[in-house]
Each structure stands twice: as structure tokens, then as C-alpha cells.
Design a protein around this motif. Structure first.
Motif, PDB file in Angstrom:
ATOM      1  N   LEU A 121       0.845  -1.187   0.000  1.00 39.31           N
ATOM      2  CA  LEU A 121       0.000   0.000   0.000  1.00 39.31           C
ATOM      3  C   LEU A 121       0.877   1.232   0.000  1.00 39.31           C
ATOM      4  CD1 LEU A 121      -2.785  -0.857   2.622  1.00 39.31           C
ATOM      5  CD2 LEU A 121      -3.034  -0.711   0.145  1.00 39.31           C
TER       6      LEU A 121
ATOM      7  N   ARG B 108      -2.406   5.707   0.587  1.00 42.95           N
ATOM      8  CA  ARG B 108      -3.468   4.709   0.679  1.00 42.95           C
ATOM      9  C   ARG B 108      -3.566   4.143   2.080  1.00 42.95           C
ATOM     10  NH1 ARG B 108      -2.205   1.602  -5.017  1.00 42.95           N
ATOM     11  NH2 ARG B 108      -3.172   3.166  -6.410  1.00 42.95           N
ATOM     12  N   ARG B 109      -2.442   4.093   2.799  1.00 41.82           N
ATOM     13  CA  ARG B 109      -2.482   3.615   4.174  1.00 41.82           C
ATOM     14  C   ARG B 109      -3.370   4.510   5.034  1.00 41.82           C
ATOM     15  NH1 ARG B 109       4.017   2.852   4.389  1.00 41.82           N
ATOM     16  NH2 ARG B 109       4.135   1.124   2.873  1.00 41.82           N
ATOM     17  N   TRP B 110      -3.302   5.813   4.797  1.00 47.58           N
ATOM     18  CA  TRP B 110      -4.143   6.741   5.568  1.00 47.58           C
ATOM     19  C   TRP B 110      -5.619   6.514   5.252  1.00 47.58           C
ATOM     20  CZ3 TRP B 110      -2.667   8.776   9.753  1.00 47.58           C
ATOM     21  CH2 TRP B 110      -1.328   9.157   9.946  1.00 47.58           C
ATOM     22  N   TRP B 111      -5.891   6.240   3.963  1.00 48.01           N
ATOM     23  CA  TRP B 111      -7.286   5.941   3.619  1.00 48.01           C
ATOM     24  C   TRP B 111      -7.746   4.662   4.292  1.00 48.01           C
ATOM     25  CZ3 TRP B 111     -10.631   9.225   2.215  1.00 48.01           C
ATOM     26  CH2 TRP B 111     -10.294  10.302   1.378  1.00 48.01           C
ATOM     27  N   CYS B 112      -6.853   3.693   4.434  1.00 46.80           N
ATOM     28  CA  CYS B 112      -7.180   2.446   5.119  1.00 46.80           C
ATOM     29  C   CYS B 112      -7.516   2.711   6.587  1.00 46.80           C
ATOM     30  CB  CYS B 112      -6.005   1.472   5.012  1.00 46.80           C
ATOM     31  SG  CYS B 112      -6.341  -0.145   5.756  1.00 46.80           S
TER      32      CYS B 112
ATOM     33  N   PHE C 220     -10.925   4.301   6.719  1.00 48.43           N
ATOM     34  CA  PHE C 220     -11.957   3.312   6.443  1.00 48.43           C
ATOM     35  C   PHE C 220     -12.211   2.424   7.662  1.00 48.43           C
ATOM     36  CE2 PHE C 220     -13.126  -0.950   4.810  1.00 48.43           C
ATOM     37  CZ  PHE C 220     -14.350  -0.616   4.226  1.00 48.43           C
ATOM     38  N   VAL C 221     -11.153   1.925   8.292  1.00 49.07           N
ATOM     39  CA  VAL C 221     -11.304   1.084   9.478  1.00 49.07           C
ATOM     40  C   VAL C 221     -11.929   1.881  10.618  1.00 49.07           C
ATOM     41  CG1 VAL C 221     -10.054  -0.230  11.236  1.00 49.07           C
ATOM     42  CG2 VAL C 221      -9.428  -0.456   8.818  1.00 49.07           C
TER      43      VAL C 221
END
Length: 373
Positions: free
Chosen positions: A4, A8-12, A15-16
Motif C-alpha cells: 500500500l 493509501r495507508r491513511w485511507w485504510c 476506512f477502518v
């Protein structure tokens, strides 16, 4: 290449975090919401878990109040009630639409056989009560849309028909020799002096209940039981929103108004319960019957009604009667033997407008009049 990318990690994480919000909401402060009806996980929930757990989960998820308030705000902004039985009219007045209530007020439904059954049953009730010198009076608290029709949306004017079910009963009862109280004129005239129904609830308020009470007593020939408004009602106060607001998932501790009680409308603490008269009811019955002796002189009055009289009238009745009682009408299927045991001087049959039509078969109606077939 990393699995990632950093952005994208921040979006993950976001999302969590969103997925965890309902769980976090179980332990954080929340906005007020309608009362939870399911507070305990049902026994044996693992058998048909989806069916048994859904009601509990729907009442106990995190941030319930916040989400319901947001949904209610959206609905009010766009005047959307979706599949809820509520119509929002002018001045944000809410109207109940289930049980064909709106169609009934507009005259779009006329259940003549059930209405004729009501006339027949009450005529027989009058004959039975007359055997011990008692008197029957029938009265109908109108639906709120009947009294506040000017607050209905414009499209309802095009849908109005005549006669309405209320018109039918108001004409048929006197023809059958049944004393009848048409409450519409008194409540409509009283609006100029203040509210007579709640804005967010199906019921009349304390002032409407008092006006209805006095209209019945005047028609029954008991003017001594009438209570002046000055003796019964105090100033207007802010109160929580009512049942129609809760249908939409909204609660507001100061969203509606009512009138303060005065002593003439407060149920005394000195009443003596009368046992062995009213029919038995299950512990969870919201319409538990009651009967009391007051300890002073006056007529014996029994009310066969619903929530429009159950908690609004005890104080009014207690101050002028020797004994009074209340039981639910059960759509003409109440236990008439309780009336025979109580032997009232005045029997008041008073279902709200939406509950006028009798429900059940003629056999049920025979039993309702104390003549089981």
C-alpha cells in the motif's frame, strides 16, 4: 513496491475508523433518542440468530441518537416521512396516517357496516344501562387532522369528500335514540384561545381533554361536574415531543407544549380502589382498567374509552363523583359484565375517531353487549 502506498495507508486507517464508529459509540456520549424497547439479548439467540438479534441490535448500536437525529433532520428539511405513518403539515404539525386515519378525516373511506354495528351496540348498551336507571352518552374525540385541517398539505383539500365517518355517526346516533356529543364544534372554537392538541402527538392536550370533558358532562345532564378552565389549567410549559415525533426517530425534550395541571385536574391520593369489578388484564397491558371510590357524594361514572381519557380524566372525575372507573373499549368488544357490576349512573362510551368502527363479528358484538351467542 509496497503493498500500500503511504497515502493509501491513511485511507485504510480512515476506512477502518469508520467501521469502528458504531463500536466506539457504545462507550461515548450520545444525543437523546427514542426509548430502547429491546434492552436484553433474548434467550437462545443463537437459534435463528438473525431473527432474534435484529431487534436488539437495532435498538442498541453505537451513536444511535446521533444517527436518528440526523435522519430526522433530513426528513424534516425535505418533509419526507418515507414509510412511517406520519404526515408533516404546516407549522411542522404532525398527523398520524395509519389505520386509514387521514382517509377517514378526508371522507375517502366510509366503513358503513362497521359504523352501523357501533350504532347498534351502543343502542343496546343504552337499553341495558337504563334497567338500573343509568344513562349512556357516546362521544368521539376527533382525530387531530379533523380539528387542525388547515395545517394539512394543500393537496388534501382536493381529496375531501362528504359525508365523513364522523358525519355518519353524528347523524345516525340520535336517530337510534343514543345521546351523542359531537366534539368538533367545541374544540374548533377553542383553538382561538390556545392549543387543544399536541403538535407532535396523536392526542389532544390537557386543554383539549378538559373541553371534551365539559362537553360530555353538559350533554349528559351533569353540569355540576364541569370544571372551569381557570380551575384546571395553569400556564403553558415546554415538554418533550410526542409519539409521532418518535415514529420519525426524533426526540426533543422541549419540542412541544402543554398546560400545567391545577388541583381540579389532578388525581387525588385519597382514592380507594374498588376490587372485583373491572376485568383482569395481563401485566403488560398498557390499558389496565381501574375503578375508585372517592369518599364523597356524587354520581357513579364509568368511562369506556382509550388513551384520550385513560390518564387525562381521572382527576376531573374524582372531584365530582362518588365513584368512577375506566376501561378500554376494545373496538366494541369490551366486557360489558364489568359495567353491570359497577352499575354507573352515567356510562360514557368514548373511542377516538379513528377507532369508531366496531371490529369483529356479530358474535363478538353480542358478547360486548352482555348477550353471548
Amino acid at each position: 513496491m509496497a503493498l500500500l502506498l503511504s497515502f493509501r495507508r491513511w485511507w485504510c486507517v480512515v476506512f477502518v475508523g469508520l467501521l469502528l464508529l458504531p463500536t466506539i459509540g457504545l462507550f461515548t456520549p450520545d444525543l437523546p433518542a427514542p426509548a430502547r424497547m429491546n434492552n436484553v439479548v433474548p434467550n437462545g439467540w443463537w437459534v435463528r440468530a438473525a431473527e432474534k438479534l435484529d431487534p436488539f441490535i437495532n435498538d442498541n448500536y453505537g451513536l444511535r441518537g446521533t444517527l436518528m437525529t440526523g435522519h430526522a433532520a433530513y426528513g424534516r428539511a425535505f418533509q419526507v416521512s418515507r414509510d412511517r405513518p406520519v404526515l408533516i403539515g404546516r407549522h411542522e404539525r404532525m398527523f398520524y396516517t395509519a389505520e386509514q386515519t387521514l382517509d377517514q378525516t378526508l371522507g375517502r373511506v366510509l366503513r358503513k357496516p362497521q359504523l352501523e354495528q357501533m350504532v347498534s351496540v351502543t343502542a343496546r348498551m343504552r337499553e341495558e344501562v337504563a334497567k338500573w336507571g343509568g344513562k349512556l352518552v357516546v362521544a368521539i374525540p376527533p382525530n387531530s387532522q379533523t380539528i387542525y385541517g388547515e395545517d394539512l398539505p394543500d393537496w388534501t383539500e382536493r381529496e375531501r369528500r362528504r359525508p365523513t365517518e364522523y358525519d355518519f355517526i353524528a347523524e345516525a346516533m340520535p336517530k337510534a335514540g343514543v345521546p351523542f356529543v359531537d366534539m368538533r364544534p367545541a374544540l374548533t372554537a377553542a383553538k382561538s384561545g390556545g392549543a387543544v392538541y399536541f403538535r407532535t402527538d396523536t392526542h389532544w392536550n390537557r386543554r383539549g381533554a378538559l373541553i371534551g370533558f365539559n362537553a360530555v358532562m353538559a350533554a349528559a345532564g351533569y353540569p355540576q361536574l364541569e370544571v372551569p378552565e381557570a380551575d384546571a389549567l395553569g400556564p403553558v410549559f415546554r415538554m418533550a415531543t410526542g409519539d409521532l415525533s418518535r415514529f420519525l426517530g426524533e426526540t426533543n425534550p422541549t419540542g412541544d407544549t402543554d398546560y400545567e395541571w391545577k388541583p381540579a385536574m389532578i388525581k387525588p391520593d385519597t382514592l380507594k380502589p374498588i376490587t372485583g369489578v373491572m376485568p383482569a388484564s395481563p401485566p403488560n397491558d398498557p390499558f389496565e382498567p381501574y375503578a375508585y371510590e372517592t369518599g364523597h357524594a356524587g354520581p357513579r361514572v364509568l368511562v369506556v374509552g382509550d388513551s384520550f381519557t385513560q390518564h387525562f380524566w381521572p382527576g376531573l372525575l374524582a372531584h365530582g363523583t362518588s365513584a368512577f372507573g375506566w376501561m378500554h373499549h376494545r373496538s366494541c368488544k369490551f366486557d360489558f359484565s364489568a359495567v353491570e357490576r359497577f352499575k354507573p349512573n352515567l356510562l360514557i362510551y368514548i373511542p377516538v375517531e379513528r377507532s369508531m368502527p366496531c371490529a369483529g363479528t356479530p358474535a363478538h358484538l353480542d358478547m360486548a353487549a352482555g348477550k353471548a351467542s
